[in-house]
Design an enzyme around this catalytic site. Structure first.
Site, PDB file in Angstrom:
ATOM      1  N   GLY A  44      42.748   1.998  -4.513  1.00 40.59           N
ATOM      2  CA  GLY A  44      44.003   2.019  -5.937  1.00 40.59           C
ATOM      3  C   GLY A  44      43.333   1.103  -6.691  1.00 40.59           C
ATOM      4  O   GLY A  44      42.722   0.027  -6.391  1.00 40.59           O
ATOM      5  N   ALA A  68      50.024  -5.582   4.263  1.00 42.93           N
ATOM      6  CA  ALA A  68      50.381  -6.022   2.796  1.00 42.93           C
ATOM      7  C   ALA A  68      48.972  -6.658   1.833  1.00 42.93           C
ATOM      8  O   ALA A  68      48.695  -8.019   0.809  1.00 42.93           O
ATOM      9  CB  ALA A  68      51.281  -6.815   2.603  1.00 42.93           C
ATOM     10  N   VAL A  69      47.935  -5.870   1.449  1.00 42.85           N
ATOM     11  CA  VAL A  69      46.878  -5.815   1.309  1.00 42.85           C
ATOM     12  C   VAL A  69      46.780  -6.488  -0.300  1.00 42.85           C
ATOM     13  O   VAL A  69      46.863  -7.343  -1.281  1.00 42.85           O
ATOM     14  CB  VAL A  69      45.514  -4.909   1.281  1.00 42.85           C
ATOM     15  CG1 VAL A  69      44.954  -5.089   0.570  1.00 42.85           C
ATOM     16  CG2 VAL A  69      45.286  -4.707   2.889  1.00 42.85           C
ATOM     17  N   GLY A  70      48.292  -5.780  -1.115  1.00 41.20           N
ATOM     18  CA  GLY A  70      48.207  -6.106  -2.468  1.00 41.20           C
ATOM     19  C   GLY A  70      47.557  -5.786  -3.459  1.00 41.20           C
ATOM     20  O   GLY A  70      47.351  -6.373  -4.647  1.00 41.20           O
ATOM     21  N   CYS A 128      54.299   1.233  -6.794  1.00 42.30           N
ATOM     22  CA  CYS A 128      54.436  -0.037  -7.159  1.00 42.30           C
ATOM     23  C   CYS A 128      55.280  -0.927  -7.394  1.00 42.30           C
ATOM     24  O   CYS A 128      56.707   0.125  -7.898  1.00 42.30           O
ATOM     25  CB  CYS A 128      53.364   0.088  -8.166  1.00 42.30           C
ATOM     26  SG  CYS A 128      51.553   0.392  -7.328  1.00 42.30           S
ATOM     27  N   ASN A 190      53.651   7.194   1.451  1.00 41.35           N
ATOM     28  CA  ASN A 190      53.418   6.535   1.634  1.00 41.35           C
ATOM     29  C   ASN A 190      53.418   5.190   3.085  1.00 41.35           C
ATOM     30  O   ASN A 190      54.537   6.165   3.809  1.00 41.35           O
ATOM     31  CB  ASN A 190      53.576   5.608   0.780  1.00 41.35           C
ATOM     32  CG  ASN A 190      52.512   5.005  -0.092  1.00 41.35           C
ATOM     33  OD1 ASN A 190      52.364   3.771   0.735  1.00 41.35           O
ATOM     34  ND2 ASN A 190      52.394   4.130  -1.685  1.00 41.35           N
ATOM     35  N   GLY A 241      49.823  10.194   7.467  1.00 43.89           N
ATOM     36  CA  GLY A 241      51.204   9.449   7.884  1.00 43.89           C
ATOM     37  C   GLY A 241      50.780  10.602   9.510  1.00 43.89           C
ATOM     38  O   GLY A 241      50.607  10.848  10.163  1.00 43.89           O
TER      39      GLY A 241
END
Length: 299
Positions: A44, A68-70, A128, A190, A241
């Site tokens: 991303g 939860a890398v962010g 997001c 996602n 997925g």
């Protein structure tokens, strides 16, 4: 035999990699022939540099993984001036996942990527949070999803793929909204919102408490959603997925996906994409299939 088209994208085969699991491609060059891939989707990319969330931000769960890398990344300028020049020679489709916290940020990133000759498509991550709307994800509301896609469509002129979140009441409504707003393709799903607790330490495994669940655990949900969306829209659908084998990929193709993305499985076996491509070729030969498109959507 394995050639497929996603709008104007011509893929050697339907195997792509999922954003956030394959870096910028170059990290996997020692394990796979990048040129054999139908394409790969880079991590991303946002308007400015992001450090991501505090550690710990990844945790294993039964048949899956929470993350939860962010959106840790160097920002769009660094991608355009540094990363792009290291990978643009590759003979495959390089797709940039575009993320943002406002419509303006999405448009800014998309317009800069639009100028890169060797990037034929972007994947818009509308999961997001919209900071102007109190953190609600763009992709959880049809109107908000349509607004961001419509705005990006005005500044981006190549193939526009929109990545859909499963954390909604009706993924079909979101898919139809982004199709009407100008999307050339949709990719789904996602990650699903999940949580895990360390009972010995009596606290969540992730610093953010909740995170995105991926891996084999989500595959049946993903297959169902891809099937629903493929029957509801006219644009190509890309399925992802929990895909870890050719058989997994075939499930998605048979319910209507024109291509697939492999994500979490890359962490377990860095060469999994090559094995899936080989497996698809073997399946077609064993079943007398001359064109993979013959089985797309047969369910």
């Amino acid at each position: 035999m394995l050639n497929v088209n996603i709008h104007n994208l011509k893929l050697k085969n339907p195997v792509l990699t999922a954003s956030g699991t394959f870096g910028y491609g170059e990290e996997f060059a020692d394990f796979v022939d990048l040129n054999r891939l139908g394409g790969f989707i880079v991590k991303g990319t946002t308007g400015t540099h992001r450090e991501g969330n505090p550690y710990p931000r990844m945790a294993e769960t039964p048949s899956g993984m929470l993350n939860a890398v962010g959106l840790q990344n160097g920002g769009v300028e660094k991608f355009c001036t540094e990363v792009y020049h290291r990978i643009k020679h590759l003979d495959t489709n390089i797709i940039v996942n575009v993320s943002g916290s406002s419509i303006e940020e999405y448009c800014d990133v998309a317009s800069q990527i639009d100028e890169l000759e060797k990037i034929p498509a972007i994947e818009l991550n509308i999961s997001c949070p919209n900071v102007k709307k109190g953190g609600m994800g763009f992709g959880t509301n049809p109107d908000m999803a349509a607004q961001v896609v419509s705005a990006v469509r005005k500044v981006y002129h190549k193939t526009l793929i929109v990545k859909l979140t499963p954390n909604v009441t009706s993924v079909v409504d979101i898919a139809k909204a982004v199709e009407d707003a100008g999307a050339d393709s949709v990719s789904l799903i996602n990650t699903m919102l999940g949580m895990a607790v360390d009972v010995e330490r009596q606290r969540p495994y992730l610093s953010t408490i909740t995170g995105g669940l991926s891996g084999p655990a989500v595959k049946p949900v993903a297959v169902r959603m891809v099937w629903q969306v493929a029957h509801a829209v006219k644009i190509p659908v890309i399925g992802l997925g929990g895909i870890a084998s050719a058989a997994d990929a075939l499930e998605f193709l048979m319910v209507g996906a024109k291509a697939v993305q492999i994500g979490t499985a890359n962490f377990i076996d860095p060469a999994v994409t090559m094995k899936v491509i080989d497996g698809l070729e073997d399946y077609c030969k064993r079943h007398g299939i001359n064109d993979i498109n013959e089985i797309i959507g047969i369910i």
